[in-house]
Design a protein around this motif. Sequence first.
Motif, PDB file in Angstrom:
ATOM      1  N   GLU A 238       0.541  -1.796   0.095  1.00 44.97           N
ATOM      2  CA  GLU A 238      -0.013  -0.229   0.120  1.00 44.97           C
ATOM      3  C   GLU A 238       1.085   1.096  -0.404  1.00 44.97           C
ATOM      4  O   GLU A 238       0.614   2.495  -0.443  1.00 44.97           O
ATOM      5  N   SER A 239       1.709   0.997   0.288  1.00 45.98           N
ATOM      6  CA  SER A 239       2.531   2.249   1.223  1.00 45.98           C
ATOM      7  C   SER A 239       3.435   2.420   1.950  1.00 45.98           C
ATOM      8  O   SER A 239       4.110   1.039   3.186  1.00 45.98           O
ATOM      9  N   SER A 240       4.434   2.988   2.190  1.00 45.80           N
ATOM     10  CA  SER A 240       5.843   2.880   2.719  1.00 45.80           C
ATOM     11  C   SER A 240       6.025   4.512   3.399  1.00 45.80           C
ATOM     12  O   SER A 240       6.088   5.420   2.703  1.00 45.80           O
ATOM     13  N   THR A 241       6.134   4.314   5.137  1.00 39.90           N
ATOM     14  CA  THR A 241       6.262   5.981   5.123  1.00 39.90           C
ATOM     15  C   THR A 241       7.671   6.471   6.341  1.00 39.90           C
ATOM     16  O   THR A 241       8.010   5.499   6.378  1.00 39.90           O
ATOM     17  N   TYR A 242       7.916   7.152   5.556  1.00 41.75           N
ATOM     18  CA  TYR A 242       9.317   8.256   6.888  1.00 41.75           C
ATOM     19  C   TYR A 242       9.294   9.142   7.918  1.00 41.75           C
ATOM     20  O   TYR A 242       8.833   9.804   7.010  1.00 41.75           O
ATOM     21  N   PHE A 243       9.317   8.798   8.513  1.00 40.69           N
ATOM     22  CA  PHE A 243       8.677  10.507   9.842  1.00 40.69           C
ATOM     23  C   PHE A 243      10.175  10.795  10.910  1.00 40.69           C
ATOM     24  O   PHE A 243      10.721   9.305  11.299  1.00 40.69           O
ATOM     25  N   SER A 244      10.850  11.784  10.535  1.00 40.61           N
ATOM     26  CA  SER A 244      11.784  12.274  12.273  1.00 40.61           C
ATOM     27  C   SER A 244      11.358  13.597  12.518  1.00 40.61           C
ATOM     28  O   SER A 244      11.458  14.252  11.647  1.00 40.61           O
ATOM     29  N   TYR A 245      11.182  13.278  13.701  1.00 42.45           N
ATOM     30  CA  TYR A 245      10.696  14.400  14.521  1.00 42.45           C
ATOM     31  C   TYR A 245      12.193  15.635  14.637  1.00 42.45           C
ATOM     32  O   TYR A 245      13.163  15.150  14.713  1.00 42.45           O
ATOM     33  N   MET A 246      11.656  16.714  14.698  1.00 44.68           N
ATOM     34  CA  MET A 246      12.417  17.888  14.099  1.00 44.68           C
ATOM     35  C   MET A 246      12.542  18.180  16.254  1.00 44.68           C
ATOM     36  O   MET A 246      13.034  19.398  16.317  1.00 44.68           O
ATOM     37  N   GLU A 247      11.061  18.659  16.547  1.00 44.03           N
ATOM     38  CA  GLU A 247      10.446  19.558  18.027  1.00 44.03           C
ATOM     39  C   GLU A 247       9.360  18.071  18.107  1.00 44.03           C
ATOM     40  O   GLU A 247       8.697  18.073  17.149  1.00 44.03           O
ATOM     41  N   PRO A 248       9.251  18.709  19.297  1.00 47.96           N
ATOM     42  CA  PRO A 248      10.090  18.434  20.721  1.00 47.96           C
ATOM     43  C   PRO A 248      11.519  18.311  21.415  1.00 47.96           C
ATOM     44  O   PRO A 248      11.021  17.272  19.990  1.00 47.96           O
ATOM     45  N   ALA A 249      12.027  18.805  21.961  1.00 44.55           N
ATOM     46  CA  ALA A 249      13.279  18.686  22.170  1.00 44.55           C
ATOM     47  C   ALA A 249      13.324  16.622  22.742  1.00 44.55           C
ATOM     48  O   ALA A 249      14.009  15.953  22.486  1.00 44.55           O
ATOM     49  N   ALA A 250      12.305  16.498  23.320  1.00 48.18           N
ATOM     50  CA  ALA A 250      12.357  15.078  23.254  1.00 48.18           C
ATOM     51  C   ALA A 250      12.188  14.082  22.536  1.00 48.18           C
ATOM     52  O   ALA A 250      12.207  13.382  23.015  1.00 48.18           O
ATOM     53  N   LEU A 251      11.219  14.908  21.562  1.00 47.20           N
ATOM     54  CA  LEU A 251      11.583  13.619  20.508  1.00 47.20           C
ATOM     55  C   LEU A 251      12.082  13.980  19.320  1.00 47.20           C
ATOM     56  O   LEU A 251      12.192  12.984  18.334  1.00 47.20           O
ATOM     57  N   ALA A 252      13.422  14.735  19.852  1.00 47.69           N
ATOM     58  CA  ALA A 252      14.202  15.323  18.502  1.00 47.69           C
ATOM     59  C   ALA A 252      14.896  14.168  17.718  1.00 47.69           C
ATOM     60  O   ALA A 252      15.707  13.484  18.764  1.00 47.69           O
ATOM     61  N   GLY A 253      14.921  13.804  16.647  1.00 48.93           N
ATOM     62  CA  GLY A 253      15.778  12.608  16.581  1.00 48.93           C
ATOM     63  C   GLY A 253      14.898  10.800  16.537  1.00 48.93           C
ATOM     64  O   GLY A 253      15.762  10.456  15.406  1.00 48.93           O
ATOM     65  N   GLN A 254      14.039  11.403  16.668  1.00 48.24           N
ATOM     66  CA  GLN A 254      13.392   9.763  16.787  1.00 48.24           C
ATOM     67  C   GLN A 254      12.773   9.964  15.084  1.00 48.24           C
ATOM     68  O   GLN A 254      12.477  10.139  14.577  1.00 48.24           O
ATOM     69  N   SER A 255      13.041   8.601  15.272  1.00 50.04           N
ATOM     70  CA  SER A 255      11.919   8.369  13.665  1.00 50.04           C
ATOM     71  C   SER A 255      12.030   7.532  13.316  1.00 50.04           C
ATOM     72  O   SER A 255      12.798   5.972  14.245  1.00 50.04           O
ATOM     73  N   GLY A 256      11.578   7.074  12.316  1.00 46.74           N
ATOM     74  CA  GLY A 256      10.961   5.759  11.777  1.00 46.74           C
ATOM     75  C   GLY A 256      10.799   4.910  10.478  1.00 46.74           C
ATOM     76  O   GLY A 256      10.452   6.069   9.736  1.00 46.74           O
ATOM     77  N   VAL A 257      10.055   3.719  10.201  1.00 48.86           N
ATOM     78  CA  VAL A 257      10.020   3.466   8.648  1.00 48.86           C
ATOM     79  C   VAL A 257       9.108   2.958   9.087  1.00 48.86           C
ATOM     80  O   VAL A 257       8.696   1.551   9.686  1.00 48.86           O
ATOM     81  N   ILE A 258       7.238   3.018   8.153  1.00 52.25           N
ATOM     82  CA  ILE A 258       6.497   1.970   7.505  1.00 52.25           C
ATOM     83  C   ILE A 258       6.382   1.999   6.763  1.00 52.25           C
ATOM     84  O   ILE A 258       5.871   2.399   6.092  1.00 52.25           O
ATOM     85  N   SER A 259       6.225   0.344   6.982  1.00 52.08           N
ATOM     86  CA  SER A 259       5.987  -0.624   5.521  1.00 52.08           C
ATOM     87  C   SER A 259       4.262  -0.855   5.615  1.00 52.08           C
ATOM     88  O   SER A 259       4.303  -1.531   6.499  1.00 52.08           O
ATOM     89  N   THR A 260       3.253  -1.014   4.957  1.00 53.88           N
ATOM     90  CA  THR A 260       2.387  -1.581   5.339  1.00 53.88           C
ATOM     91  C   THR A 260       1.861  -2.231   3.669  1.00 53.88           C
ATOM     92  O   THR A 260       1.631  -1.542   2.577  1.00 53.88           O
ATOM     93  N   LYS A 261       1.326  -3.868   3.813  1.00 54.71           N
ATOM     94  CA  LYS A 261       0.872  -4.375   2.244  1.00 54.71           C
ATOM     95  C   LYS A 261      -0.614  -4.670   2.962  1.00 54.71           C
ATOM     96  O   LYS A 261      -0.932  -5.082   4.104  1.00 54.71           O
TER      97      LYS A 261
END
Length: 474
Positions: A238-261
């Motif tokens: 269906e789709s693949s998704t990338y995300f990376s937090y920039m703000e707030p500081a508590a989440l900054a740098g956390q990132s992930g990839v999700i693929s849905t079939k």
Amino acid sequence: MKDVIKRPDVGNFTPAGVRQLLVALAASAAFCSVQAAESDASRLGTTLTPLGGEVAASADGAIPAWTPPGQQDEGWSYGQVRGQHWKFKGDKPLYSIDANNVAQYASKLSPGQLELFKKIPGYRMDVYPTRRSCGVPDFVAENTKKNVGFASLDSDGVALQDAHVPGVPFPMPTTGAEVMWNMKMRYRGVGFDMSKTVSGLSPRKGGGDWLRTSTDWFIFTPWGEKGSQLFSSFDRLESSTYFSYMEPAALAGQSGVISTKAGEQATTFYYFPGQRRVRRMPSYSYDAPQIGLDNQYTIDESNIFFGPMDRFDWKLVGKQELLVPYNAFGAYDASAKIEDVAKPDSIAPEFRRYELHRVWVVEANVRQGMRHQAPKRLFYVDEDSWNGLMAVDYDKQGQIWKVREGYTIPVYETGTCDMEAQAQYNLVDGRYLYDMTSIGVGKNDHRWITESTGNPRLKRDFYTSDNLRAISER
């Protein structure tokens, strides 16, 4: 649909038996007529729009007849505010609905909308002329026509097995699951780039602190390439998704990839900068809370509905004429100030636009033996674009719990309409959130990509755990 008409005893030639036979034959003929209409591809582009909506106007003319909308923008180029270049930007509200006159319009409102008027002080809806602004590229229309009688769901009736893409699998749907798959497979190009998207969660009762986030977000839909291929040739991705937090500081740098079939639980990998590790998160799906949003937002509430459908039975209720968010550019206003848009109890009414449209209504009930936080849900899907426009979630006591609105706009790059920004109101906790907006981000607007380029995010190997680790540890 299955023919469940019982055959009478043809040997019974009493008057009652003959009447029974005639009734059965009439019912069978009616069934065959409906079945033939559902498989008649010639209706697309004639009595139906190329994607399956009704061409005709509503009986009272409030919903106009559909005609190819053509180019919707006037002199727009990327980096400019989209709504300021829409050809109907000068529209004025026809009327407004508030707590004083809501009863007058109750028949055109969803149960969730009626509840918003009860629970949110000063809630208002401004209603504008109906603009059927959603078009379709020729290749999407052609694939949609080829899907009539071809596209299919799996043996459980909840996952797309195959279809010609990019195109709507079931332009004349007969089940709720088919409507939801039309929503999932709406054409939006090969990629959706949000280099900075803004989301926020209102304070807890008695508090004053908003939780606001900004994220680099990208969605890859490989089957959206111009032309015609089979969904199965993309391994039913269906789709693949990338995300990376920039703000707030508590989440900054956390990132992930999700693929849905189709038919499978999403595959999620998440990078935690404090540990400098990528972890697989097998339970980050369905009604699992999204990280960092105070248990207010589940994975499958994104984009009106996201992810696998196997925990619900999907009932097609039918069509209704309702006042729905439409041509709602306010959530994509990159020049606005967030304080002007996100008010304490709701999105400011001047940043929401409602129009009268026909929508498919789907009721989802948790399957026997399954569990979900919301055992019953209602979804409202646009007949012209197959965008999800609204949803209502009920709690275990049968009370309305959450109400979602999806803000659909005509997309100048694709020639269709799409929805990414939305708001969700938690009527039990008295909080609301907005998600995936471009409010106040300046020139870093959302961008729909229609052709494969050298962008590494338009390749499947970008959405692997190894690549997530490599790009996150830079």
